[in-house]
Design an enzyme around this catalytic site. Structure first.
Site, PDB file in Angstrom:
ATOM      1  N   CYS A 116     -23.003  98.510  43.300  1.00  0.00           N
ATOM      2  CA  CYS A 116     -24.411  98.485  43.721  1.00  0.00           C
ATOM      3  C   CYS A 116     -24.609  98.982  45.154  1.00  0.00           C
ATOM      4  CB  CYS A 116     -24.976  97.077  43.573  1.00  0.00           C
ATOM      5  SG  CYS A 116     -24.822  96.468  41.894  1.00  0.00           S
ATOM      6  N   HIS A 257     -31.253  96.910  47.567  1.00  0.00           N
ATOM      7  CA  HIS A 257     -30.776  96.937  46.184  1.00  0.00           C
ATOM      8  C   HIS A 257     -31.559  95.884  45.401  1.00  0.00           C
ATOM      9  CE1 HIS A 257     -28.446  96.618  42.642  1.00  0.00           C
ATOM     10  NE2 HIS A 257     -27.827  95.518  42.992  1.00  0.00           N
ATOM     11  N   ASN A 287     -31.947  95.151  37.525  1.00  0.00           N
ATOM     12  CA  ASN A 287     -30.930  95.599  38.481  1.00  0.00           C
ATOM     13  C   ASN A 287     -30.201  96.804  37.879  1.00  0.00           C
ATOM     14  OD1 ASN A 287     -28.510  95.969  39.841  1.00  0.00           O
ATOM     15  ND2 ASN A 287     -28.026  93.790  40.013  1.00  0.00           N
TER      16      ASN A 287
END
Ligand code: UT7
Length: 331
Positions: A116, A257, A287
């Site tokens: 990520c 993020h 996500n």
């Protein structure tokens, strides 16, 4: 005489449009969960997943094409493509397939794996080539298809992730719009978030055994990663802001993020950034790992929120564990 251009500007963005959407109530038919739990604990309402026609490379190429179009750039002008992904179609790398799909025949292309944090790591990597004057037109793409590696019977993880791809086009410029950055890794916390290879020993010949096996679905210690994020992300943003000669009060947009709305709120709180300056699209996308920052940026640019000259403070964090921050001016 032409001046050497040793800075970089972010001149285009793009993202892929995925056809299949899974709502929280869809997922409540797969695992024991509810829209109420997912929305309250994460802020996520829905996410997209790839269909049989798509691949990591097709999503990444779609995002890259859109970024090239916004930046008025021919594919053959691109010198370098960095594909941040942890879920390639091919473990040897998917960047070259993306290069071929884009028709970016002059570009060298490689994958960068930092989960990520991948987009921020790739942006900073691209900037080093540009500052040296080695490459002047660079496409940085963040793309992941975690649906392939999700344990769809594990309610603690399967409700969190979505698939997606986003891209940013960088052009050499006299003024450097990457104002500051800081990157970190801590492998002692590696066990908190994994997509590991599980080896099985197979006798081959004589005393020699080889390993066969496969990757296992994502596992995460959510509480540990949460604690890590709310502590480390504000710290690293402050360091990157310091390098940029700025304070949190001077940023136009906080672009984190998109892991959990509660993490975004906690980080914004720590930095005293008002909620209206925090970019958030996780309600719609979940996500999306390396894709989450460039997708959120692209949407904000296209909605007219992020404008030329705006200062954006971005931060990626996740598996590794790894985390990073990059402060840049858009346009
Ligand atoms: O992209 C990489 C970075 N990732 C992150 O930053 C993720 C960081 N972590 C988080 O965002 C949060 O820790 C989660 C959203 C993953 C979990 O939220 P939480 O508030 O930490 O929940 P929890 O894991 O402590 O679980 C609380 C309860 C548990 O039940 P008991 O043991 O208290 O009875 C879980 O079993 O919620 C239960 N639970 C669920 N219930 C309904 C866990 N997942 C679900 C679910 N639906 N999907």
């Amino acid at each position: 005489m032409q001046q050497t251009q040793r800075g970089l500007s972010l001149v285009g963005s793009g993202s892929a449009r995925l056809a299949a959407t899974l709502s929280n109530s869809d997922l409540s038919q797969v695992v024991d969960t509810s829209d109420e739990w997912i929305a309250t604990r994460t802020g996520i309402r829905q996410r997209q997943v790839v269909t049989a026609q798509d691949s990591l490379a097709s999503l990444a190429a779609e995002a890259g094409t859109a970024a090239l179009a916004m930046g008025n750039c021919n594919p053959t002008d691109v010198d370098l493509i960095i594909l941040a992904t942890s879920t390639p179609d091919d473990l040897f790398g998917s960047a070259a397939q993306v290069q071929a799909r884009l028709g970016a025949s002059r570009a060298v292309a490689f994958d960068l794996t930092a989960a990520c944090s991948g987009f921020v790591f790739a942006l900073v990597t691209a900037a080093q080539y540009m500052r040296l004057g080695v490459y002047s037109t660079v496409l940085v793409i963040g793309a992941d298809v975690l649906s392939r590696w999700t344990d769809w019977s594990d309610r603690r993880t399967c409700v969190l992730f979505g698939d997606g791809a986003g891209a940013v086009l960088l052009r050499a410029s006299e003024r450097d719009r990457l104002l500051g950055f800081e990157l970190r890794s801590d492998g002692t916390l590696n066990g908190c978030l994994n997509l590991t290879y599980q080896a099985e020993s197979q006798p081959l010949v004589g005393d020699t055994t080889i390993q066969t096996g496969t990757f296992q679905p994502v596992t995460m210690n959510g509480k540990e990663v949460y604690r890590f994020a709310v502590k480390r992300v504000p710290e690293i943003l402050e360091k990157a802001l310091f390098h940029a000669g700025l304070t949190a009060a001077e940023i136009d947009w906080l672009l984190l993020h998109q892991a959990n709305q509660r993490i975004l709120d906690a980080v914004a709180n720590r930095l005293a950034v008002p909620a209206e300056r925090v970019l958030s699209n996780m309600a719609r996308h979940g996500n999306t790992s390396a894709a989450s920052i460039p997708i959120a940026l692209d949407e904000a640019v296209r909605e007219g929120k992020v404008k030329t000259g705006d200062v954006v403070a971005s931060s990626g964090f996740g598996a590794g564990l790894s985390w990073g921050a990059a402060i840049f001016t858009w346009g």
